[in-house]
Design a protein around this motif. Structure first.
Motif, PDB file in Angstrom:
ATOM      1  N   SER A   1      24.928  52.540   2.901  1.00 57.31           N
ATOM      2  CA  SER A   1      25.893  51.749   2.163  1.00 57.31           C
ATOM      3  C   SER A   1      25.073  50.392   1.565  1.00 57.31           C
ATOM      4  O   SER A   1      25.170  49.733   0.538  1.00 57.31           O
ATOM      5  CB  SER A   1      27.155  51.421   2.770  1.00 57.31           C
ATOM      6  N   ALA A   2      24.605  49.933   2.758  1.00 56.67           N
ATOM      7  CA  ALA A   2      23.990  48.792   2.445  1.00 56.67           C
ATOM      8  C   ALA A   2      22.845  48.379   1.320  1.00 56.67           C
ATOM      9  O   ALA A   2      22.547  47.727   0.415  1.00 56.67           O
ATOM     10  CB  ALA A   2      23.055  48.007   3.768  1.00 56.67           C
ATOM     11  N   LEU A   3      21.914  49.852   1.445  1.00 59.06           N
ATOM     12  CA  LEU A   3      20.735  49.923   0.475  1.00 59.06           C
ATOM     13  C   LEU A   3      21.375  50.239  -1.199  1.00 59.06           C
ATOM     14  O   LEU A   3      21.080  49.797  -2.097  1.00 59.06           O
ATOM     15  CB  LEU A   3      19.964  50.876   0.967  1.00 59.06           C
ATOM     16  N   PHE A   4      22.797  50.856  -0.968  1.00 56.21           N
ATOM     17  CA  PHE A   4      23.308  51.279  -2.158  1.00 56.21           C
ATOM     18  C   PHE A   4      23.756  49.761  -2.849  1.00 56.21           C
ATOM     19  O   PHE A   4      23.786  49.662  -3.991  1.00 56.21           O
ATOM     20  CB  PHE A   4      24.611  52.121  -2.138  1.00 56.21           C
ATOM     21  N   LEU A   5      24.316  48.966  -2.168  1.00 57.90           N
ATOM     22  CA  LEU A   5      25.011  47.688  -2.744  1.00 57.90           C
ATOM     23  C   LEU A   5      23.653  46.691  -3.124  1.00 57.90           C
ATOM     24  O   LEU A   5      23.819  46.268  -3.958  1.00 57.90           O
ATOM     25  CB  LEU A   5      25.790  46.857  -1.508  1.00 57.90           C
ATOM     26  N   VAL A   6      22.684  46.538  -2.128  1.00 64.35           N
ATOM     27  CA  VAL A   6      21.507  46.214  -2.442  1.00 64.35           C
ATOM     28  C   VAL A   6      20.958  46.365  -3.941  1.00 64.35           C
ATOM     29  O   VAL A   6      20.600  45.646  -4.826  1.00 64.35           O
ATOM     30  CB  VAL A   6      20.316  46.292  -1.428  1.00 64.35           C
ATOM     31  N   GLY A   7      20.917  47.827  -4.205  1.00 56.57           N
ATOM     32  CA  GLY A   7      20.381  48.044  -5.478  1.00 56.57           C
ATOM     33  C   GLY A   7      21.325  47.686  -6.649  1.00 56.57           C
ATOM     34  O   GLY A   7      20.795  47.233  -7.717  1.00 56.57           O
ATOM     35  N   GLY A   8      22.657  47.859  -6.305  1.00 52.94           N
ATOM     36  CA  GLY A   8      23.798  47.315  -7.388  1.00 52.94           C
ATOM     37  C   GLY A   8      23.400  45.747  -7.615  1.00 52.94           C
ATOM     38  O   GLY A   8      23.397  45.386  -8.809  1.00 52.94           O
ATOM     39  N   VAL A   9      23.326  44.995  -6.516  1.00 54.00           N
ATOM     40  CA  VAL A   9      22.890  43.517  -6.837  1.00 54.00           C
ATOM     41  C   VAL A   9      21.701  43.257  -7.583  1.00 54.00           C
ATOM     42  O   VAL A   9      21.732  42.455  -8.407  1.00 54.00           O
ATOM     43  CB  VAL A   9      22.998  42.840  -5.599  1.00 54.00           C
ATOM     44  N   LYS A  10      20.870  44.083  -7.070  1.00 50.84           N
ATOM     45  CA  LYS A  10      19.502  43.626  -8.012  1.00 50.84           C
ATOM     46  C   LYS A  10      19.545  44.001  -9.342  1.00 50.84           C
ATOM     47  O   LYS A  10      18.977  43.143 -10.324  1.00 50.84           O
ATOM     48  CB  LYS A  10      18.356  44.683  -7.295  1.00 50.84           C
ATOM     49  N   SER A  11      20.225  44.921  -9.860  1.00 47.25           N
ATOM     50  CA  SER A  11      20.657  45.158 -11.114  1.00 47.25           C
ATOM     51  C   SER A  11      21.332  44.192 -11.895  1.00 47.25           C
ATOM     52  O   SER A  11      20.992  43.843 -12.707  1.00 47.25           O
ATOM     53  CB  SER A  11      21.254  46.690 -11.277  1.00 47.25           C
ATOM     54  N   LEU A  12      22.503  43.805 -11.170  1.00 44.57           N
ATOM     55  CA  LEU A  12      23.179  42.677 -11.876  1.00 44.57           C
ATOM     56  C   LEU A  12      22.348  41.419 -11.792  1.00 44.57           C
ATOM     57  O   LEU A  12      22.485  40.557 -12.734  1.00 44.57           O
ATOM     58  CB  LEU A  12      24.403  42.456 -10.991  1.00 44.57           C
ATOM     59  N   ARG A  13      21.579  41.178 -10.991  1.00 46.79           N
ATOM     60  CA  ARG A  13      20.717  39.904 -10.789  1.00 46.79           C
ATOM     61  C   ARG A  13      19.725  39.857 -12.133  1.00 46.79           C
ATOM     62  O   ARG A  13      19.732  38.876 -12.891  1.00 46.79           O
ATOM     63  CB  ARG A  13      19.882  39.772  -9.776  1.00 46.79           C
ATOM     64  N   GLY A  14      19.207  40.993 -12.443  1.00 45.69           N
ATOM     65  CA  GLY A  14      18.407  41.151 -13.615  1.00 45.69           C
ATOM     66  C   GLY A  14      18.972  41.042 -14.898  1.00 45.69           C
ATOM     67  O   GLY A  14      18.332  40.563 -15.837  1.00 45.69           O
ATOM     68  N   ALA A  15      20.229  41.371 -14.987  1.00 47.01           N
ATOM     69  CA  ALA A  15      21.074  41.187 -16.058  1.00 47.01           C
ATOM     70  C   ALA A  15      21.372  39.923 -16.616  1.00 47.01           C
ATOM     71  O   ALA A  15      21.749  39.367 -17.635  1.00 47.01           O
ATOM     72  CB  ALA A  15      22.188  42.240 -16.314  1.00 47.01           C
ATOM     73  N   THR A  16      21.831  38.983 -15.580  1.00 50.54           N
ATOM     74  CA  THR A  16      22.426  37.700 -15.447  1.00 50.54           C
ATOM     75  C   THR A  16      21.531  36.554 -15.373  1.00 50.54           C
ATOM     76  O   THR A  16      21.846  35.513 -15.562  1.00 50.54           O
ATOM     77  CB  THR A  16      23.496  37.582 -14.490  1.00 50.54           C
ATOM     78  N   GLY A  17      20.078  36.765 -14.729  1.00 50.83           N
ATOM     79  CA  GLY A  17      19.517  35.618 -14.270  1.00 50.83           C
ATOM     80  C   GLY A  17      19.798  35.048 -13.002  1.00 50.83           C
ATOM     81  O   GLY A  17      19.249  33.846 -12.641  1.00 50.83           O
ATOM     82  N   LEU A  18      20.876  35.427 -12.347  1.00 47.21           N
ATOM     83  CA  LEU A  18      21.149  34.898 -11.076  1.00 47.21           C
ATOM     84  C   LEU A  18      20.011  35.141 -10.203  1.00 47.21           C
ATOM     85  O   LEU A  18      19.526  36.105 -10.014  1.00 47.21           O
ATOM     86  CB  LEU A  18      22.541  35.706 -10.466  1.00 47.21           C
ATOM     87  N   GLY A  19      20.038  34.054  -9.458  1.00 47.70           N
ATOM     88  CA  GLY A  19      18.901  34.116  -8.179  1.00 47.70           C
ATOM     89  C   GLY A  19      19.253  33.446  -7.181  1.00 47.70           C
ATOM     90  O   GLY A  19      18.458  33.607  -5.916  1.00 47.70           O
TER      91      GLY A  19
END
Length: 464
Positions: A394-412
């Motif tokens: 579950s942790a890695l699934f959520l990590v993947g989701g956040v990394k995708s969101l960061r790439g789309a928004t510029g969030l760092g």
């Protein structure tokens, strides 16, 4: 006189017969636009030309403010728009229950050329910038009120107009207008995933000189906040220190308490609780003197954040105060961030069920607001709780989701994601993980936001 409703009923997009080649079709289109333009009478061509200032269309109010058909042209606005609709030179959309009028792109290109050739071009574009600066001023107080999502949605509709107004201010060297737009729009850019554009705007605005010091200070505040959310700690601290120093050297008290509050974040991370507390005590005294209840609530949040590592119990106490104050003020954004801080404090204290409940509550609020930054932070926190409680998949699934969101928004800001990955493999190399964890990460990265947040909201830490 035609009403907006009757205009909507007349809409008929430009219909062109097909031609044998792209060149012929383009020529036919240009000829048709020119012919329909020539059918306009009196001041109608001027109205059409002026409406080209809106790259993504506008509502009746903004068209009236920029084009001023009655004052300048002796033309009734509704009748003039009705004529442009009848000739298929503008079309209408509906946004938030009100009609918006815009030109199809090829028609707008024709109209922009007419505007550029006219002696009124600078005046119309200046009006456009002034109109959307005033619009931002009117909307901004609502972003910290009881229904921020509605106002963020309205800003999203006008985002292209806001960017165009900003670009014109920069192009004409209007430092005050450019810096005011940055100061007013940064929270929208942060919330709705426009951080990269916001950072570019802040750099361009602060490169201009000639604005009043308080206007420049507010733009520096905004630049620091954009850098914070992009994860640039050095630039965050630099901007926040400049904002405080500028105000103190100039004897400006307006915004000083908020600037000290901002500076407490990087100071807490780099210099520790005592250095941060000194800034917060100074800010709290200013806020109390000014009767600024909202800032007092924010200061409790900052104190909660400062105490997270050294005393989770103190952090929870300050978060409770911030939650109570923001609930009383009807401020859901601040309440959600305070819930996040309380959840992190519960996690540090070893109470993962309470931590998960608080963070999921905050996630629900940020989802309702469409706040992408808030969503990403809550997903990060849940990923870390999942990792520390042994649910690696579950942790890695959520990590993947956040990394995708960061790439789309510029969030760092989510450096905790990198820390979480380092706990799995020192090289933070996904490929070094075992196959089922790689697959979990990749599923999260490929999933859409609805799927990722649904998994997060359903997740619970294991019992025992």
């Amino acid at each position: 006189m035609m009403s907006p409703e009757s205009i909507l009923a007349t809409l008929d997009p430009l219909a062109l017969t097909s031609s044998s080649t792209p060149v012929r079709r383009e020529q036919t289109l240009a000829d048709t636009i020119r012919w329909r333009y020539q059918l306009l009478t009196d001041a109608e061509p001027a109205l059409m030309r002026r409406m080209a200032a809106f790259p993504a269309g506008a509502d009746i109010k903004h068209i009236d403010e920029v084009c001023r058909p009655r004052e300048d042209l002796g033309l009734d606005l509704i009748n003039g728009i009705g004529r442009l609709v009848e000739h298929s030179l503008i079309v209408s959309d509906d946004a938030h229950g009100a009609p918006r009028f815009r030109m199809l792109e090829t028609i707008r290109e024709f109209s922009v050329r007419r505007l550029d050739e006219s002696p009124e071009s600078d005046e119309i574009r200046n009006r456009h910038t002034a109109t959307f600066l005033a619009f931002l001023e009117s909307v901004n107080p609502h972003l910290e009120g009881p229904d921020p999502a509605r106002w963020m949605d309205i800003l999203e509709v006008e985002n292209v107009n806001i960017q165009t107004a900003f670009d014109h201010a920069v192009a004409t060297g209007d430092a005050e207008a450019a810096q005011r737009i940055v100061a007013l729009a940064w929270r929208f850019w942060q919330t709705r995933g426009h951080l990269v554009a916001g950072a570019a705007a802040a750099r361009a605005a602060l490169a201009l000189d000639g604005s009043p010091l308080i206007i420049r200070a507010r733009a520096i505040d905004a630049a620091g906040s954009i850098a914070y959310w992009m994860g640039d700690s050095a630039m965050t601290r630099s901007h926040y220190e400049k904002a405080v120093t500028l105000r103190k050297e100039a004897g400006i008290t307006d915004g000083l308490a908020r600037a000290l509050y901002n500076l407490s974040f990087p100071v807490s991370d780099e210099d520790g609780v005592e250095a941060s507390a000194a800034l917060l005590d100074e800010a709290l005294a200013l806020a109390s003197d000014a009767g600024d209840r909202q800032l007092t609530v924010l200061l409790h949040m900052s104190l909660s954040r400062s105490w997270l590592r050294e005393s989770p119990e103190q952090a929870i106490k300050h978060a409770d105060d911030a939650i109570a104050g923001s609930d009383e003020d009807g401020d859901p954004i601040t309440a959600a961030w305070a819930l996040n801080l309380r959840g992190v404090a519960h996690h540090i204290a070893g109470n993962d069920r309470a931590a998960t409940a608080d963070i999921k509550h905050a996630l629900g609020v940020f989802l309702s607001l469409g706040d992408l930054s808030g969503i990403a932070v809550q997903l990060t926190c849940l990923a870390e709780i999942a990792r520390t409680t042994g649910d690696d998949e579950s942790a890695l699934f959520l990590v993947g989701g956040v990394k995708s969101l960061r790439g789309a928004t510029g969030l760092g800001i989510n450096t905790a994601i990198d820390d979480t990955l380092r706990e799995f493999t020192p090289a933070t190399n996904i490929a070094a993980l075992c196959d089922h964890l790689v697959a979990a990460h990749d599923r999260g990265f490929a999933a859409d936001l609805d799927e990722v947040t649904s998994v997060a909201l359903a997740w619970e830490p294991p019992i025992g």
